[in-house]
Design an enzyme around this catalytic site. Structure first.
Site, mmCIF file in Angstrom:
data_model
loop_
_atom_site.group_PDB
_atom_site.id
_atom_site.type_symbol
_atom_site.label_atom_id
_atom_site.label_comp_id
_atom_site.label_asym_id
_atom_site.label_seq_id
_atom_site.Cartn_x
_atom_site.Cartn_y
_atom_site.Cartn_z
ATOM 1 N N GLY A 190 40.780 -37.430 -4.735
ATOM 2 C CA GLY A 190 42.155 -36.727 -4.399
ATOM 3 C C GLY A 190 42.548 -37.246 -3.274
ATOM 4 O O GLY A 190 41.812 -38.219 -2.514
ATOM 5 N N GLY B 195 44.411 -37.536 0.718
ATOM 6 C CA GLY B 195 44.657 -36.863 1.984
ATOM 7 C C GLY B 195 43.339 -36.998 2.914
ATOM 8 O O GLY B 195 42.436 -37.486 2.207
ATOM 9 N N CYS C 259 34.685 -40.527 -4.282
ATOM 10 C CA CYS C 259 35.518 -40.644 -3.530
ATOM 11 C C CYS C 259 35.844 -39.484 -2.458
ATOM 12 O O CYS C 259 35.109 -39.101 -1.462
ATOM 13 C CB CYS C 259 36.828 -40.985 -4.069
ATOM 14 S SG CYS C 259 37.986 -41.883 -3.130
ATOM 15 N N TYR D 2 39.789 -43.293 3.993
ATOM 16 C CA TYR D 2 39.029 -42.826 4.895
ATOM 17 C C TYR D 2 37.595 -42.942 4.514
ATOM 18 O O TYR D 2 37.174 -43.420 3.392
ATOM 19 C CB TYR D 2 38.986 -41.150 4.938
ATOM 20 C CG TYR D 2 40.411 -40.498 5.228
ATOM 21 C CD1 TYR D 2 40.879 -40.292 6.585
ATOM 22 C CD2 TYR D 2 41.650 -40.379 4.183
ATOM 23 C CE1 TYR D 2 42.191 -39.979 6.847
ATOM 24 C CE2 TYR D 2 42.787 -40.224 4.668
ATOM 25 C CZ TYR D 2 43.161 -39.931 5.935
ATOM 26 O OH TYR D 2 44.304 -39.690 6.095
ATOM 27 N N HIS E 33 34.954 -46.029 -7.325
ATOM 28 C CA HIS E 33 35.300 -45.068 -8.664
ATOM 29 C C HIS E 33 34.734 -45.681 -9.793
ATOM 30 O O HIS E 33 34.949 -46.852 -10.414
ATOM 31 C CB HIS E 33 36.817 -45.217 -8.682
ATOM 32 C CG HIS E 33 37.696 -44.452 -7.662
ATOM 33 N ND1 HIS E 33 38.077 -42.933 -8.189
ATOM 34 C CD2 HIS E 33 38.174 -44.798 -6.597
ATOM 35 C CE1 HIS E 33 38.967 -42.867 -7.352
ATOM 36 N NE2 HIS E 33 38.851 -43.644 -6.246
ATOM 37 N N GLU F 275 34.790 -44.421 -12.525
ATOM 38 C CA GLU F 275 35.469 -44.190 -13.734
ATOM 39 C C GLU F 275 36.518 -45.482 -14.058
ATOM 40 O O GLU F 275 37.242 -45.347 -14.956
ATOM 41 C CB GLU F 275 36.236 -42.804 -13.863
ATOM 42 C CG GLU F 275 37.482 -42.936 -12.778
ATOM 43 C CD GLU F 275 37.289 -42.851 -11.467
ATOM 44 O OE1 GLU F 275 38.099 -42.387 -10.540
ATOM 45 O OE2 GLU F 275 35.910 -42.575 -11.150
#
Length: 377
Positions: A239, A241, A266, A311, A350, A352
């Site tokens: 996600g 932020g 992640c 991050y 990732h 995926e």
């Protein structure tokens, strides 16, 4: 933001440091702002556009020609385009695709997303690598000076809470689409509950391909909400932020450890890192692309990975029961964690995604093996 009536026409990307890049308007005839980031992948622009981890960001694609194979709706990674804006060197106006394929311009315009083409994306990328990610605006060329003033008033990306990018309602993944939760589970396979903080659909496709029954829950679901569904395993999804704003999810992860096998990807990896005592920090310009080498510490093997994050986990402070399992070979940042005694592990990249195209899918197999052992299969 002002409605732009001169599309197509001249547009400009205005950066917070005062740099201006002029080009041609692309997509919707409106202005946009966001954190400007770049991705070095040569293909996959549709997957990038629909990746929820790009929420709040203007995406610069370094590959010079974008849109040449059109748009194919079945490969969308979420319910909508997630970027706030797109920046390309050259947009292909006549795409070639066996199923037709919509033009990139039309795809963006239909979703209300503006962009800019004809700019020097190499120069933008070098600037971000040198100065770091920063806010930017895409505006008509006539509004450059107003944009410079406006940039000083916009909120910093790190202060924005993107929890709404995750699903608002629980759903099952069935027949390749989200399905209302009221429907019963559809088979004997393990039931994986995914905390949807802004996931890509290919995570759910990978789980389903391996025989799982898959339920996705909103990002603010509690550990009790998750455990009430009697999961065989829990996946903490990616996600957008700053993970420092995910205290609720950190507490949920803390409660789940020891009760059920867990995999984090992640943002889910960062949430687990914080649950295990670590802090997180912002990278200067992030890792976004399809060719990042990652060392698997226990085996010495190197994987080429797809990444999209701004991050990273600081390993200082990690509890003794947790080990660093993966390291980024570009900058030595943490790319994976594992609990020494509980069936819990995470990756920053990732699994995926498809850089190879089958690289790193074995991590889902590892998760399923942990679930099988916990179930006594």
């Amino acid at each position: 933001m002002t409605e732009r009536m001169d599309h197509p026409g001249e547009a400009a990307l205005v950066l917070a440091d005062g740099a201006v890049f002029r080009g041609t308007a692309l997509g919707a005839a409106t202005d946009t702002w966001g954190e400007v980031v770049f991705n070095t992948s040569m293909t996959g622009y549709q997957e990038m556009l629909t990746d929820p981890s790009y929420a709040g960001q203007i995406l610069v694609l370094t590959y010079p020609l974008i849109g040449n194979y059109g748009i194919d709706p079945p490969i969308d990674e979420s319910r909508q385009i997630q970027v706030r804006g797109l920046v390309v060197r050259s947009e292909c106006d006549s795409p070639s695709h066996p199923r037709g394929g919509m033009r990139l311009h039309d795809y963006l315009a239909a979703a209300g997303i503006p962009g800019i083409a004809g700019v020097d994306t190499r120069a933008i990328t070098r600037r971000i690598r040198h100065e770091g990610v920063m806010l930017g605006l895409i505006v008509p060329a006539s509004e450059i000076e107003a944009a410079k003033r406006q940039l000083a008033e916009l909120p910093d990306y790190d202060t924005q809470d993107f929890i709404s990018v995750g699903t608002e309602q629980p759903y099952r993944w069935r027949n390749g689409v989200p399905t209302p939760l009221a429907e019963e589970l559809d088979g004997p396979g393990p039931h994986v509950v995914v905390l949807d903080q802004g996931l890509k659909y290919n995570i759910l496709r990978n789980l389903k391909r391996r025989g799982c029954q898959v339920t996705a829950l909103p990002p603010d679901s509690s550990a009790e909400d998750i455990l009430d569904l009697n999961p065989s395993g829990v996946l903490l999804a990616p996600g957008p932020g700053d993970p420092q704003l995910r205290e609720l999810q950190v507490n949920t992860a803390k409660t789940l450890v020891g009760k059920v096998p867990i995999m984090g990807i992640c943002l889910g990896h960062q949430v687990l890192g914080r649950a295990f005592g670590a802090d997180t920090f912002k990278l200067k310009f992030g890792h976004r692309g399809g060719n990042h080498p990652v060392l698997e510490v226990p085996t010495g093997r190197v994987a080429i990975t797809a990444q999209n994050h701004g991050y990273a986990v600081d390993p200082d402070g990690l509890m003794a029961d947790v080990e660093v399992t993966h390291i980024n070979l570009h900058d030595q940042t943490v790319e994976g964690l594992a609990h020494r005694t509980e069936p819990v592990f995470s990756i920053q990249y990732h699994a995926e995604a498809s850089p190879g195209p089958l690289d790193n899918g074995h991590l889902f197999d590892r998760f399923l093996a942990a679930i099988g052992e916990a179930r006594g299969d």
